[in-house]
Design an enzyme around this catalytic site. Structure first.
Site, short mmCIF file in Angstrom:
data_model
loop_
_atom_site.label_atom_id
_atom_site.label_comp_id
_atom_site.label_asym_id
_atom_site.label_seq_id
_atom_site.Cartn_x
_atom_site.Cartn_y
_atom_site.Cartn_z
N LYS A 1 0.80 -0.93 -0.28
CA LYS A 1 -0.01 -0.03 0.36
C LYS A 1 0.93 1.30 -0.26
CE LYS A 1 -4.24 -0.70 -0.49
NZ LYS A 1 -4.25 -0.61 -2.20
N LEU B 1 16.88 2.93 9.80
CA LEU B 1 15.49 2.94 9.81
C LEU B 1 15.07 2.02 11.21
CD1 LEU B 1 11.79 3.86 9.19
CD2 LEU B 1 12.28 2.04 7.36
N CYS B 2 14.24 2.53 12.21
CA CYS B 2 13.87 1.76 13.53
C CYS B 2 12.64 1.95 13.83
CB CYS B 2 14.70 1.69 14.70
SG CYS B 2 14.87 0.69 15.77
N VAL B 3 12.21 1.03 14.16
CA VAL B 3 10.30 1.82 15.40
C VAL B 3 10.09 0.48 16.91
CG1 VAL B 3 8.12 1.33 15.48
CG2 VAL B 3 9.11 2.03 13.40
N LEU C 1 4.47 3.47 11.15
CA LEU C 1 5.18 4.48 11.52
C LEU C 1 6.30 4.92 10.12
CD1 LEU C 1 4.44 6.39 13.73
CD2 LEU C 1 6.40 5.15 15.37
N LEU D 1 25.80 0.38 5.47
CA LEU D 1 26.78 -0.14 6.36
C LEU D 1 25.64 -0.50 7.37
CD1 LEU D 1 28.81 3.80 7.71
CD2 LEU D 1 29.47 1.06 6.65
S1 NHW Z 1 17.24 -1.73 6.44
C1 NHW Z 1 16.55 -2.50 8.22
C2 NHW Z 1 15.36 -1.61 8.52
N1 NHW Z 1 15.42 -2.27 9.85
C3 NHW Z 1 14.93 -3.46 10.74
O1 NHW Z 1 14.58 -4.45 10.10
C4 NHW Z 1 14.14 -2.82 12.13
C5 NHW Z 1 13.71 -3.72 13.13
N2 NHW Z 1 12.49 -3.40 12.56
C6 NHW Z 1 11.70 -2.35 12.53
O2 NHW Z 1 12.18 -1.55 13.04
C7 NHW Z 1 18.28 -0.49 6.27
C8 NHW Z 1 10.48 -2.51 11.78
O3 NHW Z 1 9.96 -3.35 11.28
C9 NHW Z 1 10.73 -1.36 10.53
C10 NHW Z 1 8.81 -1.40 10.12
C11 NHW Z 1 10.98 -0.06 10.81
C12 NHW Z 1 11.39 -1.86 9.46
N3 NHW Z 1 12.15 -0.99 4.32
O4 NHW Z 1 5.63 1.00 9.90
P1 NHW Z 1 4.96 0.05 9.58
C13 NHW Z 1 17.51 0.45 6.87
O5 NHW Z 1 17.53 1.32 7.53
C14 NHW Z 1 7.52 -1.00 5.02
C15 NHW Z 1 11.95 -0.15 3.58
O6 NHW Z 1 3.69 -0.40 10.30
P2 NHW Z 1 7.12 -1.83 11.35
C16 NHW Z 1 16.63 1.06 5.29
C17 NHW Z 1 6.54 -2.63 4.41
O7 NHW Z 1 7.01 -2.89 3.28
N4 NHW Z 1 10.23 -0.33 3.51
O8 NHW Z 1 5.74 -1.56 10.09
C18 NHW Z 1 15.32 1.67 5.22
C19 NHW Z 1 5.34 -1.40 4.16
O9 NHW Z 1 4.70 -0.86 3.68
P3 NHW Z 1 4.31 -1.47 2.22
C20 NHW Z 1 10.07 -1.50 4.99
O10 NHW Z 1 7.45 -2.99 10.76
C21 NHW Z 1 14.92 1.93 3.64
C22 NHW Z 1 5.21 -0.31 5.83
O11 NHW Z 1 6.76 -0.43 6.15
C23 NHW Z 1 10.82 -1.85 5.22
O12 NHW Z 1 6.09 -0.89 12.15
C24 NHW Z 1 13.76 2.95 3.92
C25 NHW Z 1 4.84 -0.85 7.18
O13 NHW Z 1 5.11 -0.18 8.16
C26 NHW Z 1 12.30 -1.75 5.42
N5 NHW Z 1 13.48 -2.47 5.73
O14 NHW Z 1 8.39 -0.48 10.73
C27 NHW Z 1 13.02 3.86 3.18
N6 NHW Z 1 10.29 -2.53 6.46
O15 NHW Z 1 4.35 -0.83 0.54
C28 NHW Z 1 14.18 4.75 1.95
C29 NHW Z 1 8.95 -2.85 6.18
O16 NHW Z 1 4.45 -2.74 1.25
C30 NHW Z 1 13.77 5.21 0.76
N7 NHW Z 1 8.49 -1.73 5.39
O17 NHW Z 1 2.56 -1.22 2.86
C31 NHW Z 1 14.52 6.46 0.26
C32 NHW Z 1 14.18 7.42 0.93
C33 NHW Z 1 14.61 8.68 0.61
C34 NHW Z 1 14.37 9.09 -0.61
C35 NHW Z 1 15.19 10.50 -1.36
C36 NHW Z 1 14.88 11.79 -2.48
C1 EN5 Z 2 21.75 -2.84 6.09
N1 EN5 Z 2 22.74 -1.91 6.67
O1 EN5 Z 2 19.87 -12.18 8.90
C2 EN5 Z 2 21.70 -4.16 7.04
N2 EN5 Z 2 22.08 -12.78 9.56
O2 EN5 Z 2 23.45 -14.96 6.77
C3 EN5 Z 2 19.60 -4.76 7.14
N3 EN5 Z 2 23.39 -15.88 9.64
O3 EN5 Z 2 23.98 -14.25 10.55
C4 EN5 Z 2 19.37 -6.03 6.04
N4 EN5 Z 2 19.26 -17.71 11.82
O4 EN5 Z 2 24.57 -17.93 7.89
C5 EN5 Z 2 19.73 -7.40 7.18
N5 EN5 Z 2 25.54 -17.95 10.44
C6 EN5 Z 2 19.88 -8.15 7.15
C7 EN5 Z 2 21.15 -9.96 7.82
C8 EN5 Z 2 20.03 -9.91 8.71
C9 EN5 Z 2 21.25 -9.97 10.03
C10 EN5 Z 2 21.20 -11.78 9.23
C11 EN5 Z 2 22.41 -13.60 8.01
C12 EN5 Z 2 23.64 -13.69 7.18
C13 EN5 Z 2 23.78 -14.52 9.44
C14 EN5 Z 2 24.00 -16.48 10.44
C15 EN5 Z 2 23.56 -16.91 11.63
C16 EN5 Z 2 22.16 -17.70 11.76
C17 EN5 Z 2 22.08 -17.79 12.93
C18 EN5 Z 2 19.90 -18.69 12.81
C19 EN5 Z 2 24.36 -17.63 9.90
C20 EN5 Z 2 25.61 -19.65 9.48
C21 EN5 Z 2 27.06 -19.54 9.29
C22 EN5 Z 2 28.03 -20.81 8.98
C23 EN5 Z 2 29.85 -20.77 9.46
C24 EN5 Z 2 30.50 -21.98 8.43
C25 EN5 Z 2 30.28 -22.09 7.09
C26 EN5 Z 2 29.12 -21.96 7.33
C27 EN5 Z 2 27.88 -20.72 8.12
#
Ligand code: NHW
Ligand code: EN5
Length: 388
Positions: A3, A138-140, A149, A388
């Site tokens: 969406k 990005l973190c919530v 959010l 990173l």
């Molecule tokens: S990836 C790491 C992202 N963070 C985490 O995974 C931490 C743990 N999770 C959370 O904190 C590196 C939450 O689950 C987050 C989502 C906050 C991820 N990227 O608020 P709702 C980055 O930081 C979409 C983009 O209800 P939530 C890169 C999802 O598809 N979108 O979800 C960041 C849905 O949209 P849809 C993501 O779980 C890049 C909507 O969010 C996403 O409470 C950002 C749901 O929102 C993700 N990783 O919060 C984009 N995860 O259309 C930058 C979920 O499918 C774009 N969603 O309905 C560029 C901006 C700048 C442009 C400048 C010109």
């Molecule tokens: C952007 N900046 O899943 C970050 N990590 O393989 C956002 N697995 O560590 C995106 N599940 O395979 C982040 N061990 C996306 C990655 C999120 C973190 C993640 C994976 C990447 C990871 C480990 C541990 C799995 C634990 C159970 C894994 C196997 C290692 C083994 C060592 C010996 C040779 C075979 C492989």
């Protein structure tokens, strides 16, 4: 299905095979007068805050939010634990904007509950250098998930990027969104196999004992390449030349100048490590390798609380074979007490992964561009960008 993402200028799944659309911006830049001057509305219990990362107090709040709520693996055994020093470094590159370090607080308690950041970068796509924001962290908070959010935060960072007259962005995620420019595989090289097995990061292979496994991953005590040493400030011009020349072969790569290299690649204790090969004869700088430090919290282990991981960053080989260079990187990482060395299958990394006993992980990393369409998806080996 998506969406939010359906409303954004990103490649849509329905268009992936449409070759009639040209490569480049999806929508043109708007006049700055058309960029919204007021922040987007948050649900009323919350308010925007700009996070001053130089402040020890704010940096600690961000650190704690991420430590407790940021990215986990699919089985929630590990969670990224970026250090404060790392966060300050990651968010303060040349030309950074404080206004792109965005937090959300609960109005009542002032507690930090969400975060998103951008930093400026020049990224080359084929022969065009594009000014972009790299979006990360990005973190919530776990208690506020699924309340939509994240879309508000993404729109707000987009608005603040637009205010600086920048219209493109690059980001990575472990989840599939519309639509990846490429999908990369994580690979892992055990340095401390016993600990990795004890904490469930890896498993004892079939027909393997612990002592055979420890022996399999043994490394020499010091690097093998003559002239291998830590990078220093005086090396910035030579490393910049070497890296620019090397990155020119990839379809998507950063356009680093000397200021960028000094910031991103000069060694910074417990943040980034860089080594190079200086020819003992000519004193020419011929090769370079680097990795950054990103520990993960180990969730619910009695003995260990952190996994110390090194992540392969930018590596350049011109004289020393990449395989030998990366073997030396593994040796210095082991000496620095890292438990594991991680790498993606980007750039020329394929050539050393299997040979140096990396194994594929269970995680993937998808790369995205915002408001920029590429003709087709890339192979990971065509990508010269590490975020990173
Ligand atoms: S990836 C790491 C992202 N963070 C985490 O995974 C931490 C743990 N999770 C959370 O904190 C590196 C939450 O689950 C987050 C989502 C906050 C991820 N990227 O608020 P709702 C980055 O930081 C979409 C983009 O209800 P939530 C890169 C999802 O598809 N979108 O979800 C960041 C849905 O949209 P849809 C993501 O779980 C890049 C909507 O969010 C996403 O409470 C950002 C749901 O929102 C993700 N990783 O919060 C984009 N995860 O259309 C930058 C979920 O499918 C774009 N969603 O309905 C560029 C901006 C700048 C442009 C400048 C010109
Ligand atoms: C952007 N900046 O899943 C970050 N990590 O393989 C956002 N697995 O560590 C995106 N599940 O395979 C982040 N061990 C996306 C990655 C999120 C973190 C993640 C994976 C990447 C990871 C480990 C541990 C799995 C634990 C159970 C894994 C196997 C290692 C083994 C060592 C010996 C040779 C075979 C492989």
């Amino acid at each position: 299905r998506h969406k939010f993402w359906e409303t954004q200028p990103v490649g849509q799944f329905k268009d992936v095979d449409d070759t009639s659309v040209p490569e480049g911006p999806i929508e043109p830049p708007a006049p700055l007068s058309e960029v919204k001057k007021e922040p987007y509305n948050l649900p009323s219990p919350y308010e925007w805050t700009t996070c001053e990362m130089d402040s020890e107090e704010t940096c600690t709040e961000v650190y704690n939010l991420l430590k407790n709520n940021y990215v986990e693996d699919d089985e929630s055994m590990f969670r990224f634990n970026y250090s404060k020093e790392f966060l300050r470094w990651a968010l303060h590159p040349p030309g950074y904007y404080k206004s792109w370090h965005i937090g959300v607080r609960a109005k009542a308690s002032k507690k930090l509950v969400a975060f998103i950041t951008g930093v400026p970068a020049r990224i080359r796509v084929r022969d065009v250098v594009v000014r972009m924001a790299e979006i990360n962290f990005l973190c919530v908070h776990k208690k506020l998930r699924s309340k939509r959010l994240a879309p508000v935060m993404i729109k707000e960072v987009t608005r603040r990027v637009h205010l600086e007259n920048i219209w493109q962005a690059a980001y990575t995620a472990g989840v599939v969104l519309p639509t990846p420019i490429t999908t990369c595989q994580y690979w892992h090289r055990s340095l401390n196999p016993k600990k990795l097995i004890d904490v469930g990061f890896s498993r004892l292979g079939a027909r393997m004992t612990m002592s055979r496994t420890v022996k399999l991953y043994k490394l020499p005590d010091s690097p093998a390449t003559p002239g291998f040493r830590k990078m220093e400030l005086r090396d910035v011009p030579a490393v910049t030349r070497l890296l620019r020349d090397y990155l020119s072969q990839f379809v998507v790569a950063p356009d680093f100048d000397e200021n960028d290299v000094e910031h991103w690649l000069l060694p910074h204790e417990n943040v980034v490590d860089s080594y190079l090969v200086e020819s003992p004869k000519t004193h020419e700088i011929t090769d370079f390798c680097s990795f950054y430090t990103l520990p993960s919290s180990i969730l619910g282990n009695q003995t260990y609380s952190t996994l110390k991981a090194a992540y392969s960053y930018y590596n350049v080989s011109s004289k020393t074979p990449l395989l030998q260079l990366m073997n030396d990187a593994l040796i210095v990482a082991k000496q620095k007490d890292f438990d594991v060395f991680n790498a993606l299958d980007v750039m020329q990394n394929e050539c050393f992964l299997k040979e140096l006993k990396f194994g594929p992980g269970d995680g993937q990393l998808h790369y995205y561009l915002y408001n920029y369409r590429t003709r087709h998806a890339l192979k990971p080996s065509e990508l010269g960008l590490v975020l990173l």
